[in-house]
Design an enzyme around this catalytic site. Sequence first.
Site, PDB file in Angstrom:
ATOM      1  N   SER A 159      52.241  43.915  40.459  1.00  0.00           N
ATOM      2  CA  SER A 159      50.975  44.131  40.937  1.00  0.00           C
ATOM      3  C   SER A 159      50.859  45.478  41.829  1.00  0.00           C
ATOM      4  CB  SER A 159      50.556  43.019  41.751  1.00  0.00           C
ATOM      5  OG  SER A 159      51.404  42.576  42.675  1.00  0.00           O
TER       6      SER A 159
ATOM      7  N   ASP B 193      44.608  38.421  51.107  1.00  0.00           N
ATOM      8  CA  ASP B 193      45.179  37.588  51.103  1.00  0.00           C
ATOM      9  C   ASP B 193      46.680  37.302  51.818  1.00  0.00           C
ATOM     10  OD1 ASP B 193      47.091  39.314  49.885  1.00  0.00           O
ATOM     11  OD2 ASP B 193      46.646  38.565  47.902  1.00  0.00           O
TER      12      ASP B 193
ATOM     13  N   HIS C 225      49.717  40.894  49.199  1.00  0.00           N
ATOM     14  CA  HIS C 225      49.331  42.303  48.746  1.00  0.00           C
ATOM     15  C   HIS C 225      49.117  43.262  49.604  1.00  0.00           C
ATOM     16  CE1 HIS C 225      48.998  39.466  45.080  1.00  0.00           C
ATOM     17  NE2 HIS C 225      49.455  40.562  44.489  1.00  0.00           N
TER      18      HIS C 225
END
Length: 267
Positions: free
Chosen positions: A74, A237, A240
């Site tokens: 990611s 979150d 990340h």
Amino acid sequence: MSERELATRVAGRLGRAALLTLVAGTVGGAAVLAGEAFIARHRRYAEPELGLALRATVGRAGAPPLRLVLLGDSSALGVGVDRLDDTIGGQLANLLAEGPTGRLVHLSSVGVSGSRSTDLATQVARALLGRRPDVALILIGANDATGLRRPAEAAAYLAAAVHRLREAGVEVVVGTCPDLGAARAIAPPLRQVVGWSGRRIARAQTAAVLDAGGTVVDLATETGPVFRADAGTLCHDGYHPSADGYRVWAHALLPAVTAAAAVASPH
């Protein structure tokens, strides 16, 4: 009952009590870790922005061109932000375009959110389609660490990817597993366990990448203290990176990417 017999019996009882306490503590600790793992696994994490362009050209027309491709998880997509300029790729491209050498950066990414080192082979094939990149930046390891994969196995897949890219004439920079002990989405003591796993992955990655002819940037060592001190380096979150977090990574990676770009043969 003699004093010796009494002492022996007391010692035996204390030993059994200590053993039961140890077993109870171990079982209790395992239950805590299992519960935290369940919570962490079912949290709502940032998703890739489907509308975020993964290809862009950044810099002044006429400047020396540089084809930069990102591979990995990611991080290579910039999950956690919603503007190209805030992604790790976008920030690096702007730094390279505005730096002393002033490059015209053709940026792309073949990263896939959730990827582990075993997934790099497919990404390398995609990266080598068409015009070959000058520099490949690989960001991988976090999912290997959270999955408690064997470091040597994960590093072997990474080394194979680096070797294939180097054989194709591509300069390779690898940002090793970041400091997962800074992830606020994971509660202690699981956070410490995952952080320990990440450090093992990073050490194995470093040796494997150097052997394969790549350049290594130890993200955990160079940027971990900043992420631990500043919650703003993580997105909503708590896992990340945010735009600020990607900026910290970009500046840590910039010297290695700049050096790789300087020696890359144009394709």
